[in-house]
Scaffold this motif. Structure first.
Motif, mmCIF file in Angstrom:
data_model
loop_
_atom_site.group_PDB
_atom_site.id
_atom_site.type_symbol
_atom_site.label_atom_id
_atom_site.label_comp_id
_atom_site.label_asym_id
_atom_site.label_seq_id
_atom_site.Cartn_x
_atom_site.Cartn_y
_atom_site.Cartn_z
ATOM 1 N N VAL A 93 -48.449 19.869 41.000
ATOM 2 C CA VAL A 93 -47.928 21.179 41.345
ATOM 3 C C VAL A 93 -48.990 22.210 41.023
ATOM 4 O O VAL A 93 -49.679 22.127 39.993
ATOM 5 N N GLN A 94 -49.156 23.171 41.913
ATOM 6 C CA GLN A 94 -50.173 24.197 41.731
ATOM 7 C C GLN A 94 -49.644 25.303 40.844
ATOM 8 O O GLN A 94 -48.455 25.641 40.873
ATOM 9 N N ALA A 95 -50.522 25.887 40.038
ATOM 10 C CA ALA A 95 -50.147 26.973 39.134
ATOM 11 C C ALA A 95 -49.440 28.079 39.909
ATOM 12 O O ALA A 95 -49.884 28.491 40.977
ATOM 13 N N GLY A 96 -48.279 28.532 39.352
ATOM 14 C CA GLY A 96 -47.505 29.579 39.989
ATOM 15 C C GLY A 96 -46.511 29.086 41.018
ATOM 16 O O GLY A 96 -45.746 29.881 41.572
ATOM 17 N N GLU A 97 -46.478 27.779 41.266
ATOM 18 C CA GLU A 97 -45.556 27.228 42.244
ATOM 19 C C GLU A 97 -44.511 26.359 41.551
ATOM 20 O O GLU A 97 -44.612 26.062 40.363
ATOM 21 N N GLU A 98 -43.475 25.958 42.317
ATOM 22 C CA GLU A 98 -42.369 25.185 41.759
ATOM 23 C C GLU A 98 -42.312 23.801 42.370
ATOM 24 O O GLU A 98 -42.736 23.574 43.505
ATOM 25 N N LEU A 99 -41.739 22.891 41.571
ATOM 26 C CA LEU A 99 -41.546 21.510 42.000
ATOM 27 C C LEU A 99 -40.080 21.153 41.813
ATOM 28 O O LEU A 99 -39.486 21.445 40.768
ATOM 29 N N GLU A 100 -39.486 20.564 42.821
ATOM 30 C CA GLU A 100 -38.113 20.062 42.725
ATOM 31 C C GLU A 100 -38.128 18.578 43.011
ATOM 32 O O GLU A 100 -38.649 18.137 44.042
ATOM 33 N N LEU A 101 -37.565 17.812 42.063
ATOM 34 C CA LEU A 101 -37.658 16.363 42.159
ATOM 35 C C LEU A 101 -36.321 15.730 41.805
ATOM 36 O O LEU A 101 -35.765 15.972 40.731
ATOM 37 N N LYS A 102 -35.771 14.954 42.703
ATOM 38 C CA LYS A 102 -34.538 14.217 42.443
ATOM 39 C C LYS A 102 -34.896 12.897 41.788
ATOM 40 O O LYS A 102 -35.689 12.125 42.318
ATOM 41 N N VAL A 103 -34.281 12.651 40.624
ATOM 42 C CA VAL A 103 -34.614 11.466 39.840
ATOM 43 C C VAL A 103 -33.580 10.382 40.109
ATOM 44 O O VAL A 103 -32.367 10.606 39.982
ATOM 45 N N SER A 104 -34.037 9.230 40.492
ATOM 46 C CA SER A 104 -33.125 8.116 40.786
ATOM 47 C C SER A 104 -32.934 7.266 39.531
ATOM 48 O O SER A 104 -33.879 6.648 39.026
ATOM 49 N N LEU A 105 -31.668 7.242 39.027
ATOM 50 C CA LEU A 105 -31.353 6.433 37.852
ATOM 51 C C LEU A 105 -30.114 5.586 38.148
ATOM 52 O O LEU A 105 -29.242 5.955 38.952
ATOM 53 N N ASP A 106 -30.018 4.460 37.460
ATOM 54 C CA ASP A 106 -28.887 3.541 37.636
ATOM 55 C C ASP A 106 -27.746 3.985 36.710
ATOM 56 O O ASP A 106 -27.812 3.854 35.491
ATOM 57 N N THR A 107 -26.702 4.517 37.299
ATOM 58 C CA THR A 107 -25.550 5.026 36.519
ATOM 59 C C THR A 107 -24.290 4.207 36.763
ATOM 60 O O THR A 107 -23.179 4.633 36.405
ATOM 61 N N PHE A 108 -24.407 3.017 37.355
ATOM 62 C CA PHE A 108 -23.248 2.232 37.782
ATOM 63 C C PHE A 108 -22.332 1.874 36.603
ATOM 64 O O PHE A 108 -21.101 1.936 36.699
ATOM 65 N N ASP A 109 -22.898 1.506 35.460
ATOM 66 C CA ASP A 109 -22.106 1.027 34.329
ATOM 67 C C ASP A 109 -21.692 2.126 33.348
ATOM 68 O O ASP A 109 -21.131 1.847 32.295
ATOM 69 N N LEU A 110 -21.989 3.378 33.695
ATOM 70 C CA LEU A 110 -21.706 4.456 32.746
ATOM 71 C C LEU A 110 -20.328 5.071 32.904
ATOM 72 O O LEU A 110 -19.875 5.810 32.029
ATOM 73 N N ASN B 71 -28.137 18.223 36.743
ATOM 74 C CA ASN B 71 -27.701 16.850 37.013
ATOM 75 C C ASN B 71 -28.935 15.967 37.133
ATOM 76 O O ASN B 71 -29.707 15.869 36.198
ATOM 77 N N ASP B 72 -29.121 15.312 38.269
ATOM 78 C CA ASP B 72 -30.266 14.401 38.405
ATOM 79 C C ASP B 72 -31.445 15.061 39.131
ATOM 80 O O ASP B 72 -32.359 14.370 39.602
ATOM 81 N N THR B 73 -31.461 16.371 39.226
ATOM 82 C CA THR B 73 -32.551 17.074 39.915
ATOM 83 C C THR B 73 -33.363 17.872 38.902
ATOM 84 O O THR B 73 -32.830 18.709 38.174
ATOM 85 N N LEU B 74 -34.664 17.578 38.882
ATOM 86 C CA LEU B 74 -35.577 18.264 37.991
ATOM 87 C C LEU B 74 -36.231 19.419 38.744
ATOM 88 O O LEU B 74 -36.767 19.241 39.846
ATOM 89 N N ARG B 75 -36.191 20.597 38.124
ATOM 90 C CA ARG B 75 -36.898 21.752 38.649
ATOM 91 C C ARG B 75 -37.963 22.169 37.639
ATOM 92 O O ARG B 75 -37.661 22.362 36.467
ATOM 93 N N TYR B 76 -39.188 22.300 38.156
ATOM 94 C CA TYR B 76 -40.330 22.610 37.281
ATOM 95 C C TYR B 76 -41.084 23.780 37.912
ATOM 96 O O TYR B 76 -41.521 23.710 39.071
ATOM 97 N N GLY B 77 -41.269 24.841 37.147
ATOM 98 C CA GLY B 77 -42.057 25.984 37.587
ATOM 99 C C GLY B 77 -43.332 26.077 36.784
ATOM 100 O O GLY B 77 -43.299 26.285 35.564
ATOM 101 N N ALA B 78 -44.471 25.887 37.462
ATOM 102 C CA ALA B 78 -45.763 25.911 36.782
ATOM 103 C C ALA B 78 -46.133 27.340 36.417
ATOM 104 O O ALA B 78 -45.919 28.273 37.199
ATOM 105 N N ASP B 79 -46.738 27.508 35.233
ATOM 106 C CA ASP B 79 -47.174 28.824 34.800
ATOM 107 C C ASP B 79 -48.243 29.352 35.751
ATOM 108 O O ASP B 79 -49.157 28.616 36.165
ATOM 109 N N ALA B 80 -48.149 30.635 36.072
ATOM 110 C CA ALA B 80 -49.098 31.235 37.014
ATOM 111 C C ALA B 80 -50.520 31.223 36.463
ATOM 112 O O ALA B 80 -51.487 31.129 37.218
ATOM 113 N N GLY B 81 -50.681 31.300 35.152
ATOM 114 C CA GLY B 81 -52.016 31.345 34.572
ATOM 115 C C GLY B 81 -52.555 30.001 34.126
ATOM 116 O O GLY B 81 -53.620 29.944 33.506
#
Length: 624
Positions: free
Chosen positions: A60-77, A100-110
Motif C-alpha cells: 500500500v502506498q503512503a497516504g492510501e488505504e487497503l481493504e482486505l477480506k480475510v478468509s478464515l475457517d469458522t465452521f466449528d465455532l 468482522n472479517d474485513t481488514l481496513r488499513y490506512g497508510a500514514d501520509a508521511g
C-alpha cells in the motif's frame, strides 16, 4: 591449413561443400568503425529487478488505504463468531481496524517505507480461537523522479554523471539505464554505467551530433521494490553555419564531417562509387552507425528509412536564390536498390516538419546488374518559406531489406546562393591510384625482394575531372607532383618528392575526366632521389615486420575557386594509396564492396604468384 609453397604460382580453392569442410569465423568488421567508447566501456549491465511480488505481503502506498477480506475457517465455532486483530492498535506505519472479517488499513501520509504485521483470528463467544491468518502490510512512499539538471554539450562530447547514493531507503539492489527523451532525433548517443553497483551508479554519456535535448533515466530499486528514477537531460549545441555549404566526402575517415552533418549513419568511402564526380562518396548502406543491420521493416515490400544524412543548422535568412546541388548514384559497386526502394531529399520548415522535396525510385528489374549507372546531378531551388535561420536539409534512403543492401551513393553536395549551378570551378581527383605493386595491395617484403623491381606498377597515373562549365583547368607548372612518404621504423628517408612530368599539356577541358600517366619504371630505375628507397627495399635486409608505403598524389591549379566554402575544394586535390609489406598477400584494401553468392558444390579460385618459397597458414574471408 598449412601448405608448403613449392611452385611459383599458388591457387587458393575455396570449396563450399562437405568435401571441403572448414569453420568460417566471421570477422568483427572494420576496426575503424568501432567506437572508442565501445572498446573502453566496461560490461556493467542493468541488474534485473523482477516484478517485486512477495507472497503474503500486501503493498500500500503512503497516504492510501487497503481493504482486505480475510478468509478464515469458522465452521466449528457456532454462532456469534468474533474476529480479533493482534497488532492493529500498535501498527507503526498506518492505522488498522477490523470490521468482522474485513481488514481496513490506512497508510500514514508521511511514511517512507516499513512493514506492519497483523494477525487476524476467528474466535467463538466463549473465547475459543480455532483459526488465524497473518497479514503483512508493506507501506512505501511513491517512487520519485529526481531531476539531476541539464548538461550543455558539444556534438560527440562525453560527460560523467553521478547518481546520489543516499536517497533510496535501504539502498539500491538493482538498476537500469535507458534513454527517456521521446522527441530527440539523435541516434548515435551512448550511455553506460562506469562501475559495478556495489561501488556507485555513475554513468557516462556520449552525445550524438544532433542538436536538441536528450535525456537519460537511471532507475534504482531497493530490495522491497521501491524504485526512484534519476533523470538527466543533455542539450547538444550546434552553431548555425553560413553559406556556402559544400562537401564532396573526399576526406579520410568513415563518417561524415561533424561540423557539417548531424548523423553518422552513412559510410564515407572511396570504394563503392563508380566514376564519382570526385574521390570519396557517402554511401547509404542500410546499416547503422555501428555497422549493425536495422530492424526488419515488417513486410516483404514495406519500406522504411534506414539511413539519414542531416545537415547542421544553416542561416538562410535573406538568402534568396539559395540552391541545393548534388550527385547521386544507385548501386555503384554495392547492392542495387529495387523499384520499391527510394532516395529522399527533405527540407525542415519553421514548424519543425520535414517535407520531401525530391524522391528518386530504385531500379526496375529490367536494369541488369552490369548496366552502367552514372552519377546523376540534381538541382533543387530552396523556396522562400525555408529561407530562415536554422534551416536544415537531409537525405534519406528507404529500404525493405535488412543488412548492407539497397545502396545509394551521394557526392558533391553544394548549397549556396551565389554558386547556384550544378557545375563548380573545381578540379578534382576522382579515384585513388593503384598500388605500388599492383595488382597486389600487400605482400611479404621477401617476395618483393625475390621478384625484383619489376613488381612495381608499370605506370604512375591519376584521374582528374574539371567540374567547370566552360573554363579549362590548368595544372600549375609544378602541379604534377608525386610524394612518396614512407611509414615504418629504421627507414633511411621519410619522404621523396618527384615531378614525373606527365604531359606537356596540363590543361583539363571543361566537364571532362582525363588521365595523366607516365611509365613508372622510367622513374624507379633512374638516378633520382628514389635511390635510397630502392636500396632499402631491394639491396639491404629490411627487417620490419610491417612496412607501409604511401603513394601520395598532389596537384595545384591556379584558376580553381580557391576561396569557395573556406577552401573545401582543396580536399579533393590529394589522394593516397597505401601499399603494405606484411605477412599476407592481398588484392583488396580491406573493404568489402562486392558480394559473391555461391551454392553447395561451388568452388572459388583465387590466384597469387609466389616469388619466394613460403608457407600458407591461413585464408581470411570476410563474411558480413
Amino acid at each position: 591449413m598449412n601448405v608448403r609453397l613449392l611452385y611459383s604460382v599458388l591457387f587458393l580453392g575455396l570449396g563450399f561443400s562437405p568435401l571441403f569442410s572448414q569453420v568460417f569465423q566471421p570477422l568483427a568488421g572494420y576496426e575503424q568503425l568501432q567506437r572508442p567508447t565501445q572498446k573502453e566501456a566496461p560490461v556493467f549491465p542493468k541488474v534485473d529487478c523482477g516484478n517485486f511480488e512477495f507472497e503474503g505481503v500486501s503493498r500500500v502506498q503512503a497516504g492510501e488505504e487497503l481493504e482486505l477480506k480475510v478468509s478464515l475457517d469458522t465452521f466449528d465455532l457456532g454462532p456469534g463468531v468474533l474476529f480479533r486483530c493482534t497488532g492493529c492498535n500498535t501498527a507503526d506505519f498506518g492505522t488498522a481496524f477490523l470490521n468482522n472479517d474485513t481488514l481496513r488499513y490506512g497508510a500514514d501520509a508521511g511514511a517512507v517505507q516499513g512493514l506492519d504485521t497483523l494477525v487476524i483470528s476467528a474466535c467463538s463467544a466463549t473465547g475459543n480461537c480455532v483459526d488465524s491468518a497473518t497479514v503483512i502490510v508493506l507501506v512505501q512512499r511513491a517512487g520519485q523522479t529526481i531531476e539531476l539538471g541539464n548538461r550543455l554539450l558539444s556534438p560527440s562530447a562525453r560527460i560523467d554523471v553521478e547518481i546520489p547514493a543516499d536517497m533510496l531507503p535501504g539502498g539500491a539492489t538493482c538498476r537500469s539505464i535507458e534513454g527517456c527523451a521521446p522527441d530527440y532525433p539523435g541516434r548515435e548517443q551512448e550511455f553506460f554505467f562506469l562501475n559495478d553497483q556495489n561501488n556507485n551508479n555513475t554513468f557516462r554519456y556520449r552525445a550524438a551530433r544532433y542538436a536538441g535535448t536528450d535525456a537519460v533515466c537511471v532507475t534504482l530499486c531497493n530490495e522491497l521494490g521501491l524504485c526512484d528514477v534519476y533523470r538527466t537531460t543533455f542539450t547538444v549545441e550546434r552553431p548555425t553555419l553560413d553559406l556556402p555549404f559544400f562537401d564532396d566526402f573526399s576526406y579520410a575517415g568513415t563518417r561524415p564531417a561533424e561540423e557539417l552533418w548531424q548523423d553518422e549513419d552513412v559510410l564515407i568511402n572511396r570504394n563503392y562509387g563508380v566514376d564519382p564526380p570526385s574521390v570519396g562518396v557517402a554511401t547509404f548502406d542500410a546499416v547503422d552507425f555501428g555497422g549493425q543491420p536495422y530492424p526488419d521493416a515488417g513486410g516483404s515490400r514495406s519500406t522504411v528509412i534506414r539511413d539519414f544524412l542531416t545537415s547542421a543548422p544553416l542561416n538562410l535568412s535573406g538568402r534568396a536564390g539559395t540552391t541545393l546541388n548534388f550527385y547521386v548514384q544507385p548501386r555503384g559497386f554495392g547492392n542495387r536498390p529495387e523499384r520499391q526502394d527510394s532516395f529522399l531529399v527533405q527540407f525542415l520548415d519553421v514548424g519543425g516538419n520535414w517535407n520531401t522535396v525530391l524522391q528518386l525510385q530504385g531500379l526496375p528489374n529490367t536494369v541488369g546488374n552490369s548496366t552502367p549507372l552514372p552519377f546523376e546531378g540534381q538541382t533543387i531551388p530552396v523556396p522562400a518559406q525555408y529561407q530562415y535561420n536554422g534551416f536544415q536539409f537531409r537525405f534519406a534512403a528507404k529500404s525493405n531489406e535488412r543488412g548492407a543492401v539497397d545502396m545509394w551513393h551521394l557526392d558533391y553536395v553544394k548549397l549556396d546562393d551565389e554558386s547556384t549551378a550544378l557545375n563548380t570551378e573545381d578540379l578534382a581527383f576522382t579515384s585513388i591510384p593503384q598500388s605500388l605493386v599492383a595488382p597486389y595491395t600487400s605482400m611479404p617484403i621477401r617476395h618483393l625482394q625475390s621478384g625484383g623491381i619489376g613488381l612495381f606498377t608499370d605506370t604512375l597515373s591519376m584521374l582528374l575531372r574539371n567540374h567547370s562549365e566552360n573554363t579549362p583547368m590548368n595544372l600549375s607548372e609544378n602541379g604534377d607532383v608525386v610524394l612518396i612518404a614512407l611509414a615504418g621504423t629504421n627507414l633511411p628517408v621519410t619522404s621523396n618528392t618527384i615531378n614525373p612530368g606527365f604531359s606537356t599539356d596540363n590543361s583539363i577541358a571543361p566537364q571532362t575526366t582525363e588521365r595523366r600517366a607516365r611509365a613508372f619504371n622510367n622513374i624507379a630505375n633512374s638516378p633520382d632521389n628514389l635511390s635510397e628507397l630502392r636500396t632499402y627495399l631491394f639491396e639491404t635486409t629490411a627487417t620490419e615486420a610491417s612496412l607501409a608505403l604511401d603513394l601520395s598524389y598532389n596537384f595545384s591549379s591556379a584558376n580553381q575557386a580557391n576561396a569557395f566554402a573556406n577552401g573545401a575544394l582543396r580536399d579533393n586535390d590529394r589522394v593516397v594509396r597505401t601499399t603494405i609489406f606484411d605477412e599476407y598477400m592481398a588484392y583488396d584494401d580491406g573493404s568489402a564492396e562486392v558480394t559473391v553468392e555461391v551454392s553447395e558444390g561451388t568452388t572459388l579460385l583465387q590466384r597469387y604468384d609466389a616469388f619466394a618459397e613460403d608457407e600458407l597458414k591461413g585464408v581470411s574471408v570476410r563474411i558480413p
